[in-house]
Design a protein around this motif. Structure first.
Motif, PDB file in Angstrom:
ATOM      1  N   ASP A 464       0.825  -1.214   0.000  1.00 37.33           N
ATOM      2  CA  ASP A 464       0.000   0.000   0.000  1.00 37.33           C
ATOM      3  C   ASP A 464       0.856   1.261   0.000  1.00 37.33           C
ATOM      4  O   ASP A 464       0.369   2.351  -0.325  1.00 37.33           O
ATOM      5  N   SER A 465       2.135   1.113   0.353  1.00 32.50           N
ATOM      6  CA  SER A 465       3.047   2.264   0.333  1.00 32.50           C
ATOM      7  C   SER A 465       3.531   2.592  -1.075  1.00 32.50           C
ATOM      8  O   SER A 465       4.213   3.599  -1.269  1.00 32.50           O
ATOM      9  N   ILE A 466       3.188   1.746  -2.044  1.00 33.95           N
ATOM     10  CA  ILE A 466       3.520   2.022  -3.442  1.00 33.95           C
ATOM     11  C   ILE A 466       2.375   2.854  -4.026  1.00 33.95           C
ATOM     12  O   ILE A 466       1.243   2.358  -4.125  1.00 33.95           O
ATOM     13  N   PRO A 467       2.610   4.080  -4.413  1.00 35.40           N
ATOM     14  CA  PRO A 467       1.506   4.940  -4.860  1.00 35.40           C
ATOM     15  C   PRO A 467       0.726   4.396  -6.049  1.00 35.40           C
ATOM     16  O   PRO A 467      -0.488   4.590  -6.139  1.00 35.40           O
ATOM     17  N   PHE A 468       1.411   3.678  -6.974  1.00 38.16           N
ATOM     18  CA  PHE A 468       0.726   3.235  -8.193  1.00 38.16           C
ATOM     19  C   PHE A 468       1.182   1.834  -8.559  1.00 38.16           C
ATOM     20  O   PHE A 468       2.377   1.573  -8.691  1.00 38.16           O
ATOM     21  N   LYS A 469       0.202   0.930  -8.724  1.00 33.54           N
ATOM     22  CA  LYS A 469       0.497  -0.454  -9.073  1.00 33.54           C
ATOM     23  C   LYS A 469      -0.290  -0.859 -10.309  1.00 33.54           C
ATOM     24  O   LYS A 469      -1.449  -0.460 -10.489  1.00 33.54           O
ATOM     25  N   VAL A 470       0.336  -1.707 -11.143  1.00 35.60           N
ATOM     26  CA  VAL A 470      -0.286  -2.217 -12.362  1.00 35.60           C
ATOM     27  C   VAL A 470      -0.272  -3.740 -12.289  1.00 35.60           C
ATOM     28  O   VAL A 470       0.774  -4.345 -12.026  1.00 35.60           O
ATOM     29  N   PHE A 471      -1.416  -4.363 -12.526  1.00 38.09           N
ATOM     30  CA  PHE A 471      -1.534  -5.818 -12.502  1.00 38.09           C
ATOM     31  C   PHE A 471      -2.024  -6.313 -13.855  1.00 38.09           C
ATOM     32  O   PHE A 471      -2.955  -5.741 -14.430  1.00 38.09           O
ATOM     33  N   LEU A 472      -1.428  -7.383 -14.361  1.00 39.87           N
ATOM     34  CA  LEU A 472      -1.913  -8.082 -15.545  1.00 39.87           C
ATOM     35  C   LEU A 472      -2.351  -9.463 -15.091  1.00 39.87           C
ATOM     36  O   LEU A 472      -1.532 -10.235 -14.553  1.00 39.87           O
ATOM     37  N   THR A 473      -3.635  -9.802 -15.271  1.00 37.58           N
ATOM     38  CA  THR A 473      -4.162 -11.008 -14.650  1.00 37.58           C
ATOM     39  C   THR A 473      -5.366 -11.548 -15.409  1.00 37.58           C
ATOM     40  O   THR A 473      -5.984 -10.834 -16.206  1.00 37.58           O
ATOM     41  N   THR A 474      -5.701 -12.797 -15.159  1.00 40.38           N
ATOM     42  CA  THR A 474      -6.915 -13.386 -15.724  1.00 40.38           C
ATOM     43  C   THR A 474      -8.073 -13.321 -14.735  1.00 40.38           C
ATOM     44  O   THR A 474      -9.226 -13.148 -15.129  1.00 40.38           O
ATOM     45  N   THR A 475      -7.764 -13.488 -13.436  1.00 41.10           N
ATOM     46  CA  THR A 475      -8.794 -13.450 -12.398  1.00 41.10           C
ATOM     47  C   THR A 475      -8.328 -12.549 -11.260  1.00 41.10           C
ATOM     48  O   THR A 475      -7.134 -12.290 -11.103  1.00 41.10           O
ATOM     49  N   LEU A 476      -9.278 -12.114 -10.453  1.00 42.50           N
ATOM     50  CA  LEU A 476      -8.917 -11.372  -9.257  1.00 42.50           C
ATOM     51  C   LEU A 476      -8.327 -12.318  -8.214  1.00 42.50           C
ATOM     52  O   LEU A 476      -8.682 -13.497  -8.153  1.00 42.50           O
ATOM     53  N   ASN A 477      -7.422 -11.796  -7.389  1.00 37.32           N
ATOM     54  CA  ASN A 477      -6.944 -12.545  -6.232  1.00 37.32           C
ATOM     55  C   ASN A 477      -6.750 -11.580  -5.068  1.00 37.32           C
ATOM     56  O   ASN A 477      -6.943 -10.361  -5.213  1.00 37.32           O
ATOM     57  N   GLN A 478      -6.378 -12.101  -3.928  1.00 37.58           N
ATOM     58  CA  GLN A 478      -6.274 -11.269  -2.733  1.00 37.58           C
ATOM     59  C   GLN A 478      -5.211 -10.183  -2.868  1.00 37.58           C
ATOM     60  O   GLN A 478      -5.283  -9.152  -2.204  1.00 37.58           O
ATOM     61  N   GLY A 479      -4.241 -10.406  -3.734  1.00 36.09           N
ATOM     62  CA  GLY A 479      -3.214  -9.397  -3.950  1.00 36.09           C
ATOM     63  C   GLY A 479      -3.719  -8.137  -4.630  1.00 36.09           C
ATOM     64  O   GLY A 479      -3.033  -7.111  -4.628  1.00 36.09           O
ATOM     65  N   HIS A 480      -4.918  -8.200  -5.205  1.00 33.68           N
ATOM     66  CA  HIS A 480      -5.495  -7.022  -5.839  1.00 33.68           C
ATOM     67  C   HIS A 480      -6.310  -6.179  -4.871  1.00 33.68           C
ATOM     68  O   HIS A 480      -6.602  -5.019  -5.163  1.00 33.68           O
ATOM     69  N   VAL A 481      -6.696  -6.760  -3.729  1.00 35.40           N
ATOM     70  CA  VAL A 481      -7.544  -6.024  -2.786  1.00 35.40           C
ATOM     71  C   VAL A 481      -6.855  -5.766  -1.450  1.00 35.40           C
ATOM     72  O   VAL A 481      -7.335  -4.952  -0.657  1.00 35.40           O
ATOM     73  N   HIS A 482      -5.746  -6.441  -1.184  1.00 38.26           N
ATOM     74  CA  HIS A 482      -4.949  -6.165   0.011  1.00 38.26           C
ATOM     75  C   HIS A 482      -3.732  -5.335  -0.401  1.00 38.26           C
ATOM     76  O   HIS A 482      -3.041  -5.664  -1.354  1.00 38.26           O
ATOM     77  N   GLY A 483      -3.470  -4.291   0.331  1.00 37.71           N
ATOM     78  CA  GLY A 483      -2.345  -3.428  -0.015  1.00 37.71           C
ATOM     79  C   GLY A 483      -2.722  -2.349  -1.006  1.00 37.71           C
ATOM     80  O   GLY A 483      -1.870  -1.894  -1.778  1.00 37.71           O
ATOM     81  N   CYS A 484      -3.999  -1.916  -0.985  1.00 36.25           N
ATOM     82  CA  CYS A 484      -4.426  -0.881  -1.935  1.00 36.25           C
ATOM     83  C   CYS A 484      -5.333   0.168  -1.288  1.00 36.25           C
ATOM     84  O   CYS A 484      -5.973   0.949  -1.985  1.00 36.25           O
ATOM     85  N   ASP A 485      -5.412   0.207   0.029  1.00 35.95           N
ATOM     86  CA  ASP A 485      -6.362   1.098   0.698  1.00 35.95           C
ATOM     87  C   ASP A 485      -6.165   2.561   0.321  1.00 35.95           C
ATOM     88  O   ASP A 485      -7.124   3.276   0.012  1.00 35.95           O
ATOM     89  N   THR A 486      -4.927   3.008   0.364  1.00 35.84           N
ATOM     90  CA  THR A 486      -4.665   4.434   0.107  1.00 35.84           C
ATOM     91  C   THR A 486      -4.030   4.685  -1.249  1.00 35.84           C
ATOM     92  O   THR A 486      -3.915   5.833  -1.669  1.00 35.84           O
ATOM     93  N   SER A 487      -3.617   3.627  -1.934  1.00 28.11           N
ATOM     94  CA  SER A 487      -2.861   3.781  -3.175  1.00 28.11           C
ATOM     95  C   SER A 487      -3.753   3.592  -4.398  1.00 28.11           C
ATOM     96  O   SER A 487      -4.931   3.256  -4.296  1.00 28.11           O
ATOM     97  N   GLU A 488      -3.160   3.798  -5.567  1.00 25.53           N
ATOM     98  CA  GLU A 488      -3.863   3.709  -6.835  1.00 25.53           C
ATOM     99  C   GLU A 488      -3.414   2.460  -7.582  1.00 25.53           C
ATOM    100  O   GLU A 488      -2.247   2.057  -7.496  1.00 25.53           O
ATOM    101  N   SER A 489      -4.340   1.855  -8.334  1.00 25.65           N
ATOM    102  CA  SER A 489      -3.946   0.679  -9.113  1.00 25.65           C
ATOM    103  C   SER A 489      -4.795   0.543 -10.367  1.00 25.65           C
ATOM    104  O   SER A 489      -5.921   1.041 -10.442  1.00 25.65           O
ATOM    105  N   ILE A 490      -4.196  -0.121 -11.346  1.00 31.52           N
ATOM    106  CA  ILE A 490      -4.865  -0.512 -12.587  1.00 31.52           C
ATOM    107  C   ILE A 490      -4.759  -2.032 -12.695  1.00 31.52           C
ATOM    108  O   ILE A 490      -3.681  -2.603 -12.500  1.00 31.52           O
ATOM    109  N   ILE A 491      -5.874  -2.693 -13.023  1.00 36.79           N
ATOM    110  CA  ILE A 491      -5.855  -4.135 -13.235  1.00 36.79           C
ATOM    111  C   ILE A 491      -6.286  -4.402 -14.671  1.00 36.79           C
ATOM    112  O   ILE A 491      -7.401  -4.055 -15.072  1.00 36.79           O
TER     113      ILE A 491
END
Length: 733
Positions: A464-491
């Protein structure tokens, strides 16, 4: 003790049948029979021979892991109204539940400080990624890959990252088999298997060390069964007595099913957790004391044996027995089997590498092979049992913090570029830098870094301390919803291997490269990993330096790989010739080693256990995978082989249970210096006294950040813990 369990059998047949029915017979048959490489373990099958055939033309080469992997890909898209729920709602889901929501069918954006995912148009999502990366200093970014991606995507990822200016490039092997590569490099000068699949058919003894292939590599069990049937032996060394390694009913064999299964292990040693070095020295000591080592091989093809010999002689049996919990006779029986075998394969899993001395464990295994000349001939050698189906290929493609000079030179020359040569950070170092606020961006090609990391609460904060994260994935997993409370992400939703519009390639743990045709249409609005990475590369890197649009054609990428990666020359025209191949100069059927003098090297290591005293915690924990999971992906909550009904439990020795005044199914708390797991069910299991086991990744909350200083791998399988009876659910620490 609980009822006797046989691995495999009719229950696996029924499981496969039920799963096929659930996903549809037509879709399942199409997926399993198509010319695509298996998506499960690194053993490999499929490709141009057909989806259920291996390189030996054996049919059917399919297992429940293959079916499980297909079952998540053959899902409909997650309905958009699901994303009306908050991130907090998604966190309430178990790993099993979130993976089975369906396929991701549209790019998702989670804004900084927002509490929901919002669907986003492709072009807007790509533009946002480019904007964020261009606004940051490259050294403040890191790139991570799992092993389910293709060689082509991995190559583009590492090249794009390096041209962007970051060398913080790593893959999931730093949390699994990095110690194997490092330990093999110091002893024989390579980082991969020295044997091919056919060698297993010629061996008369196979060691299975720190691995549970009955659950994690079911097709490997067939090789063990075959070895036993032709009069050979299988030696298992593992603290846990795994039912599927004692007896296994092979689903495709009517005889095996009707007879109630085949005996797998000839000998089964159960040392205390983390004492493998002493076990291996004991085997060596018995061989040497009985003058059964191969002196001619040692003199002609190795060096540093005298130092190794002296170290073995200086190690007493009293010391070995005290450390391991095994008797001299038990170890000597295994040594005798080894001494009388002519072609021996040593195969090992992460039970060897998930320790603070993981590299030393692998070096000790190589020492044993050298001791009797079990290197450099057919039917004998060293075999790391890789997990992900293409994790070895991802490493071969250069997804690591530094490349060899010859690879750098070839890339610079063939592509007319100049790459930075500073060594980047490994996976753990990247997370620690993130916690310190030194990382702005992260791009993750598949995988679940949150679930793979130790110290789960800390890992969530670090991500969550990483301001911006990018994920390439087929399905959602816990890594997409944990560690993102205050940060930004693209999936980004990506095509699975068998859906690619352009063929891709993969590498098995036997150094065998397969071609996957792709071509199965399931969902709209998905894109290839290569396409996404090339678009990002085009945006962040000036075309005058390199034109990433040319890499949207996979054939162009393969030609670049063939020119720059050693041993991959045959990849250049694989899509035309359809000829799959072994990477050159890796399989060792003659005693020529990749060292300056062509000699393998005996390495002397300290055999002291990681824990010499237990001032605070009386037990040592190892994390384990269940029959119903693959790496961090949970397909079933129960574990049919260990007879557990759910994952929130701890496996313990019966005598330890009694001594603590506990009974089976009582509730306990596990406590380490790092974290706490509460309200676990007690399960009786065959483990040495003082050793316990709990399921990964849930048990990661107990695993500390300390790592093997050589491989940078955390000690997931040797964690000091306390067991506290009658714990209650509360908020206290």
């Amino acid at each position: 003790m609980h009822r006797k369990i046989v691995g495999g059998g009719f229950k696996k047949v029924l499981y496969t049948l039920n799963t096929v029915r659930r996903i549809g017979v037509k879709d399942a048959a199409k997926a399993l029979a198509a010319h695509n490489a298996c998506k499960a373990c690194g053993l490999g099958m499929g490709g141009q021979r057909g989806g259920m055939i291996n390189e030996l033309d054996e049919f059917p080469s399919v297992c429940n892991k293959s079916v499980q992997a297909q079952s998540t890909d053959i899902q409909g898209p997650i309905p958009l109204p699901v994303f009306d729920h908050t991130i907090a709602d998604f966190k309430e889901l178990s790993s099993y539940e979130i993976e089975h929501l369906g396929r991701l069918g549209t790019p998702l954006h989670k804004a900084s400080g927002a509490n929901k995912f919002e669907p986003m148009a492709w072009d807007d999502a790509i533009a946002l990624v480019v904007e964020r990366f261009k606004a940051s200093a490259p050294e403040r970014s890191f790139f991570y890959a799992s092993g389910r991606s293709s060689n082509e995507a991995a190559f583009v990822l590492q090249l794009m990252a390096r041209l962007y200016g970051s060398t913080n490039i790593n893959n999931c092997s730093y949390f699994c088999h990095q110690a194997s590569g490092d330990g093999l490099a110091t002893t024989i000068g390579t980082g991969t298997s020295t044997v091919e699949l056919a060698d297993l058919g010629e061996s008369d003894l196979i060691f299975v060390l720190g691995a549970n292939p009955s659950s994690n590599h079911p097709r490997f069990i067939h090789q063990l069964k075959n070895c036993r049937e032709r009069g050979g032996h299988v030696v298992v060394i593992n603290p846990a007595k795994e039912p599927g390694l004692v007896k296994f009913a092979v689903p495709k064999s009517p005889k095996s099913l009707l007879m109630g299964g085949n005996e797998i292990a000839s000998e089964y040693l159960q040392p205390k957790i983390g004492t493998d070095l002493a076990v291996f020295k004991g085997i060596a000591k018995s061989i040497i004391d009985n003058h059964q080592h191969d002196q001619a091989f040692i003199e002609q093809y190795t060096r540093n044996f005298d130092a190794y010999l002296q170290n073995i002689k200086n190690t007493s049996w009293d010391e070995i027995e005290a450390i391991t919990g095994l008797s001299q006779d038990e170890i000597a029986d295994v040594a005798a089997l080894y001494a009388h075998s002519e072609r021996v394969v040593f195969a090992w899993g992460i039970g060897m590498t998930h320790h603070l001395h993981g590299v030393e464990n692998v070096e000790a295994i190589a020492n044993l092979a050298m001791l009797r000349g079990m290197l450099g001939k057919p039917g004998a050698g060293l075999l790391p049992l890789r997990g992900h189906s293409n994790i070895q290929g991802v490493g071969t493609m250069g997804v690591k913090p530094v490349l060899a000079d010859d690879v750098f030179n070839a890339l610079d020359t063939s592509l007319n570029i100049t790459l930075p040569r500073t060594k980047g950070m490994d996976t753990m170092a990247c997370l620690q830098a993130a916690e310190r606020g030194e990382i702005d961006n992260a791009l993750m090609l598949g995988g679940n870094l949150y679930a793979a990391a130790p110290d789960s609460l800390w890992a969530e904060k670090a991500l969550d301390s990483i301001p911006f994260k990018v994920f390439l994935t087929t399905t959602l997993n816990q890594g997409h919803v944990h560690g993102c409370d205050t940060s930004e992400s693209i999936i980004f939703p990506v095509l699975a291997r068998d859906e690619e519009h352009d063929p891709t390639s993969q590498e098995s743990m036997f150094n065998y490269v397969r071609l996957s045709d792709g071509g199965i249409d399931r969902l709209d609005n998905l894109r290839s990993e290569v396409n996404i990475l090339a678009d990002i590369g085009t945006g962040v890197i000036e075309s005058s330096r390199f034109d990433f649009s040319t890499f949207k054609k996979h054939a162009t990428i393969r030609q670049a790989i063939a020119k720059s990666i050693p041993g991959m020359q045959d990849l250049a025209d694989i899509d035309i010739a359809k000829k799959e191949f072994f990477i050159r100069n890796r399989i060792k059927h003659s005693p020529e080693f990749n060292m300056p003098d062509n000699r393998a090297v005996f390495i002397v290591n300290n055999h002291k256990p990681e824990r010499t005293e237990l001032p605070q915690h009386a037990f040592t924990l190892m994390s384990i995978r269940s029959e119903g999971q693959f790496n961090s992906i949970i397909y079933e909550e129960s574990d049919s082989y260990r007879d557990t009904k759910h994952r929130h439990c701890v496996l313990m020795n019966e005598d330890d249970i009694a001594e603590l005044g506990l009974q089976v199914k009582d509730k306990v708390t596990l406590r380490s210096d790092t974290g706490v797991m509460r309200n676990l069910d007690v399960v009786a299991f065959d483990l040495p006294r003082g050793n316990i086991a709990a399921y990964y990744p849930e048990a990661n909350v107990l695993v500390g950040q300390i790592v093997d200083q050589r491989s940078r791998t955390p000690a997931f399988k040797s964690v000091p813990v306390s067991v506290e009876k009658h714990a209650l659910i509360d908020s206290a620490g």
